[in-house]
Design a protein around this motif. Sequence first.
Motif, PDB file in Angstrom:
ATOM      1  N   ASP A 211      23.645 -65.534   5.928  1.00  0.00           N
ATOM      2  CA  ASP A 211      22.944 -64.392   6.520  1.00  0.00           C
ATOM      3  C   ASP A 211      22.277 -64.882   7.803  1.00  0.00           C
ATOM      4  O   ASP A 211      21.232 -65.539   7.766  1.00  0.00           O
ATOM      5  N   ARG A 212      22.882 -64.564   8.932  1.00  0.00           N
ATOM      6  CA  ARG A 212      22.370 -65.064  10.205  1.00  0.00           C
ATOM      7  C   ARG A 212      21.032 -64.443  10.570  1.00  0.00           C
ATOM      8  O   ARG A 212      20.176 -65.118  11.166  1.00  0.00           O
ATOM      9  N   ALA A 213      20.853 -63.181  10.243  1.00  0.00           N
ATOM     10  CA  ALA A 213      19.601 -62.513  10.595  1.00  0.00           C
ATOM     11  C   ALA A 213      18.419 -63.133   9.867  1.00  0.00           C
ATOM     12  O   ALA A 213      17.350 -63.374  10.448  1.00  0.00           O
ATOM     13  N   ALA A 214      18.603 -63.418   8.571  1.00  0.00           N
ATOM     14  CA  ALA A 214      17.528 -64.009   7.770  1.00  0.00           C
ATOM     15  C   ALA A 214      17.538 -65.529   7.831  1.00  0.00           C
ATOM     16  O   ALA A 214      16.600 -66.170   7.338  1.00  0.00           O
ATOM     17  N   ARG A 215      18.590 -66.106   8.423  1.00  0.00           N
ATOM     18  CA  ARG A 215      18.801 -67.558   8.464  1.00  0.00           C
ATOM     19  C   ARG A 215      18.737 -68.146   7.054  1.00  0.00           C
ATOM     20  O   ARG A 215      17.964 -69.072   6.771  1.00  0.00           O
ATOM     21  N   THR A 216      19.577 -67.631   6.202  1.00  0.00           N
ATOM     22  CA  THR A 216      19.653 -68.117   4.827  1.00  0.00           C
ATOM     23  C   THR A 216      21.104 -68.384   4.449  1.00  0.00           C
ATOM     24  O   THR A 216      22.036 -67.777   4.995  1.00  0.00           O
ATOM     25  N   LEU A 217      21.267 -69.282   3.501  1.00  0.00           N
ATOM     26  CA  LEU A 217      22.560 -69.605   2.914  1.00  0.00           C
ATOM     27  C   LEU A 217      22.453 -69.440   1.411  1.00  0.00           C
ATOM     28  O   LEU A 217      21.415 -69.746   0.816  1.00  0.00           O
ATOM     29  N   ARG A 218      23.533 -68.980   0.797  1.00  0.00           N
ATOM     30  CA  ARG A 218      23.548 -68.857  -0.659  1.00  0.00           C
ATOM     31  C   ARG A 218      24.803 -69.529  -1.198  1.00  0.00           C
ATOM     32  O   ARG A 218      25.890 -69.374  -0.659  1.00  0.00           O
ATOM     33  N   SER A 219      24.626 -70.293  -2.267  1.00  0.00           N
ATOM     34  CA  SER A 219      25.757 -70.972  -2.897  1.00  0.00           C
ATOM     35  C   SER A 219      26.388 -70.077  -3.950  1.00  0.00           C
ATOM     36  O   SER A 219      25.814 -69.068  -4.367  1.00  0.00           O
ATOM     37  N   SER A 220      27.572 -70.462  -4.389  1.00  0.00           N
ATOM     38  CA  SER A 220      28.291 -69.657  -5.380  1.00  0.00           C
ATOM     39  C   SER A 220      27.575 -69.600  -6.712  1.00  0.00           C
ATOM     40  O   SER A 220      27.817 -68.686  -7.506  1.00  0.00           O
ATOM     41  N   ASP A 221      26.663 -70.554  -6.977  1.00  0.00           N
ATOM     42  CA  ASP A 221      25.906 -70.515  -8.230  1.00  0.00           C
ATOM     43  C   ASP A 221      24.506 -69.900  -8.051  1.00  0.00           C
ATOM     44  O   ASP A 221      23.648 -70.019  -8.920  1.00  0.00           O
ATOM     45  N   GLY A 222      24.281 -69.266  -6.890  1.00  0.00           N
ATOM     46  CA  GLY A 222      23.062 -68.480  -6.705  1.00  0.00           C
ATOM     47  C   GLY A 222      21.901 -69.174  -6.035  1.00  0.00           C
ATOM     48  O   GLY A 222      20.866 -68.545  -5.775  1.00  0.00           O
ATOM     49  N   ARG A 223      22.024 -70.459  -5.712  1.00  0.00           N
ATOM     50  CA  ARG A 223      20.926 -71.140  -5.020  1.00  0.00           C
ATOM     51  C   ARG A 223      20.858 -70.684  -3.565  1.00  0.00           C
ATOM     52  O   ARG A 223      21.854 -70.228  -3.007  1.00  0.00           O
ATOM     53  N   GLN A 224      19.681 -70.850  -2.972  1.00  0.00           N
ATOM     54  CA  GLN A 224      19.489 -70.359  -1.609  1.00  0.00           C
ATOM     55  C   GLN A 224      18.739 -71.382  -0.765  1.00  0.00           C
ATOM     56  O   GLN A 224      17.861 -72.090  -1.254  1.00  0.00           O
ATOM     57  N   TRP A 225      19.115 -71.447   0.508  1.00  0.00           N
ATOM     58  CA  TRP A 225      18.462 -72.324   1.480  1.00  0.00           C
ATOM     59  C   TRP A 225      18.133 -71.521   2.733  1.00  0.00           C
ATOM     60  O   TRP A 225      18.892 -70.623   3.123  1.00  0.00           O
ATOM     61  N   THR A 226      17.016 -71.835   3.351  1.00  0.00           N
ATOM     62  CA  THR A 226      16.695 -71.291   4.665  1.00  0.00           C
ATOM     63  C   THR A 226      16.867 -72.401   5.695  1.00  0.00           C
ATOM     64  O   THR A 226      16.810 -73.590   5.357  1.00  0.00           O
ATOM     65  N   TYR A 227      17.073 -72.010   6.948  1.00  0.00           N
ATOM     66  CA  TYR A 227      17.249 -73.010   7.996  1.00  0.00           C
ATOM     67  C   TYR A 227      16.624 -72.517   9.299  1.00  0.00           C
ATOM     68  O   TYR A 227      16.506 -71.317   9.536  1.00  0.00           O
ATOM     69  N   ASP A 228      16.234 -73.478  10.118  1.00  0.00           N
ATOM     70  CA  ASP A 228      15.887 -73.188  11.505  1.00  0.00           C
ATOM     71  C   ASP A 228      17.099 -73.430  12.401  1.00  0.00           C
ATOM     72  O   ASP A 228      17.343 -72.686  13.340  1.00  0.00           O
ATOM     73  N   LYS A 229      17.824 -74.524  12.113  1.00  0.00           N
ATOM     74  CA  LYS A 229      19.098 -74.799  12.784  1.00  0.00           C
ATOM     75  C   LYS A 229      20.119 -75.154  11.702  1.00  0.00           C
ATOM     76  O   LYS A 229      19.785 -75.787  10.687  1.00  0.00           O
ATOM     77  N   LEU A 230      21.360 -74.767  11.969  1.00  0.00           N
ATOM     78  CA  LEU A 230      22.433 -74.944  10.993  1.00  0.00           C
ATOM     79  C   LEU A 230      23.632 -75.593  11.665  1.00  0.00           C
ATOM     80  O   LEU A 230      24.008 -75.223  12.781  1.00  0.00           O
ATOM     81  N   LEU A 231      24.219 -76.573  10.988  1.00  0.00           N
ATOM     82  CA  LEU A 231      25.483 -77.166  11.423  1.00  0.00           C
ATOM     83  C   LEU A 231      26.555 -76.844  10.395  1.00  0.00           C
ATOM     84  O   LEU A 231      26.419 -77.197   9.215  1.00  0.00           O
ATOM     85  N   LEU A 232      27.592 -76.162  10.834  1.00  0.00           N
ATOM     86  CA  LEU A 232      28.738 -75.889   9.976  1.00  0.00           C
ATOM     87  C   LEU A 232      29.788 -76.974  10.204  1.00  0.00           C
ATOM     88  O   LEU A 232      30.278 -77.150  11.319  1.00  0.00           O
ATOM     89  N   ALA A 233      30.098 -77.701   9.140  1.00  0.00           N
ATOM     90  CA  ALA A 233      31.088 -78.781   9.200  1.00  0.00           C
ATOM     91  C   ALA A 233      31.920 -78.712   7.920  1.00  0.00           C
ATOM     92  O   ALA A 233      32.014 -79.678   7.167  1.00  0.00           O
ATOM     93  N   THR A 234      32.496 -77.534   7.683  1.00  0.00           N
ATOM     94  CA  THR A 234      33.145 -77.243   6.408  1.00  0.00           C
ATOM     95  C   THR A 234      34.539 -77.838   6.282  1.00  0.00           C
ATOM     96  O   THR A 234      35.157 -77.758   5.221  1.00  0.00           O
ATOM     97  N   GLY A 235      35.060 -78.434   7.364  1.00  0.00           N
ATOM     98  CA  GLY A 235      36.306 -79.183   7.250  1.00  0.00           C
ATOM     99  C   GLY A 235      37.534 -78.315   7.071  1.00  0.00           C
ATOM    100  O   GLY A 235      37.605 -77.183   7.552  1.00  0.00           O
ATOM    101  N   ALA A 236      38.515 -78.856   6.366  1.00  0.00           N
ATOM    102  CA  ALA A 236      39.799 -78.189   6.189  1.00  0.00           C
ATOM    103  C   ALA A 236      40.249 -78.329   4.745  1.00  0.00           C
ATOM    104  O   ALA A 236      39.711 -79.135   3.981  1.00  0.00           O
ATOM    105  N   GLU A 237      41.237 -77.529   4.390  1.00  0.00           N
ATOM    106  CA  GLU A 237      41.799 -77.597   3.041  1.00  0.00           C
ATOM    107  C   GLU A 237      43.318 -77.667   3.140  1.00  0.00           C
ATOM    108  O   GLU A 237      43.909 -77.164   4.101  1.00  0.00           O
ATOM    109  N   PRO A 238      43.986 -78.290   2.175  1.00  0.00           N
ATOM    110  CA  PRO A 238      45.439 -78.441   2.251  1.00  0.00           C
ATOM    111  C   PRO A 238      46.147 -77.092   2.173  1.00  0.00           C
ATOM    112  O   PRO A 238      45.723 -76.177   1.454  1.00  0.00           O
ATOM    113  N   VAL A 239      47.223 -76.984   2.918  1.00  0.00           N
ATOM    114  CA  VAL A 239      48.094 -75.813   2.834  1.00  0.00           C
ATOM    115  C   VAL A 239      48.915 -75.923   1.551  1.00  0.00           C
ATOM    116  O   VAL A 239      49.476 -76.983   1.254  1.00  0.00           O
TER     117      VAL A 239
END
Length: 510
Positions: A211-239
């Motif tokens: 959620d960019r407006a709230a600057r929050t992240l949520r995991s698939s198991d329901g945990r939540q994080w807030t951030y001031d700055k965020l780095l996305l480095a999610t990598g790649a997955e095999p085809v």
Amino acid sequence: MSNDQGAPLGPDLAAGVALASIPEGGVLAGHVGDESVLLSRREGQVHAIGGRCTHYGAPLGEGLVVDGQVRCPWHHAQFDVCSGRCLGGPALAPLPRWKVLIEGDRVRVGEMLPALPAAAPVRGADVPRRIVIVGGGAAGTAAALRLRELGYDGALDLLSADSDAPYDRPNVSKDFLAGSAPADWMPLQSPESYQERRIDLQLDCEISALDRAARTLRSSDGRQWTYDKLLLATGAEPVRLPVPGFDAPKVHVLRSMADARHLIASLQGARSVAVIGAGFIGLEAAAALRERKLDVHVIARESDPMARVIGAELAAQVVDLHRSHGVQFHLERSPARYDAAARQLQLDNGAVLAADVVLVGVGVRPRTALASAAGLEMEQGGVLVDACLRSSDPHIYAAGDIARFVWRGERTRIEHWVHAQRQGQCAARNLLGERHAFADVPFFWTHHYGMDLRYTGHARDFDEARMEGSIASGDVCVRLLRKGQLLAAVTLGRDRQNLEVERELETALA
């Protein structure tokens, strides 16, 4: 890659050497006891630092000194030639230091010095209170470590979807798969080191919402994080391929340590493996599987695997090398069906191969679903970033496989381990308020039967490949050009030349 470094070479620096033997702006390799040591002379001052790269132990005396850096001859890690600080991946740890004693016209190395003091805490209005990094691969881990090295003392979260703490991913398809690299070689840092650096590393943490407006992240198991700055480095997955039978347990992909462990477990009692794809990962895996004395079939659509990456002549020699080690190639072919019960792979021409196990190695795709769903600007499957790796949202940066950035005036994505680390290290500076443009020259290496090809640059559309030497002689350089302009070079047995090409490309970009 063996960690057996042998006895240190060069003069005994504890006994002393002539000051004149250390060139101004250069280095002299020697030893103190069993420790390899590098003497450098810069602006009249002499310094003593470790002589072995902290990545794989390469002899730095065989490297290149550039602008106050010494660069590793094997994998191009960069160190400050005076302090030993690690400046660029793939190494992540500094070199040790020794006391230098100058006695008349001689230099002697004394006792080892303590580690450099930690950087002073960074302060300022641009410094965020909490930084969150999504992705525990090359870019994310390098960014987290560099942030602490730079003096960032705010909250720092490293959220990794992987089940293993950050590890040496390039080795997954090389020595780890071959069985010659034990599991305890693989971690990049000890688990305790993340705690010591106050990096909150979370494993098995799949982020499902941003959620960019709230600057929050949520995991698939329901945990939540807030951030001031965020780095996305999610990598790649095999085809994965939609081939009948490819949902069987004996059909594998190879990206993570978990993938490698599952594949190795499947090899129990196996005699034959079919590898789909003849790119670097497919052929590295083929070599590793041959080390395990398995029959290996490689199936590829191309008639000349890797020719568009390293040039037709060198690519043909790589294929011949694999053939000489017993790999059977089925070129201009595709898999049509896998019968897991019969352990047979049928090809599109009707041929049937014995295949106890199948490995699909046809490339990867960037993991951009999170960024795309959050509305970040995308381009051709990547997250669009500026020269400083900042996305269309000023609070969010992207690095590694997902980042689409400018290289030599053209937008591109580059899926190399070292390049991802360097981008992570650059992003760390910019997360703290700098505006440092990323311009590092891409580099990767590929390992086949104890032979390492090193590739510097990026040559997506070369029109000429000038080759010297041969794989058989262990001495190769292929310069890849477009309209006469150097784009990249591939070498074997010419580590110094590879570094010089890197410098040539840097100078052209400056």
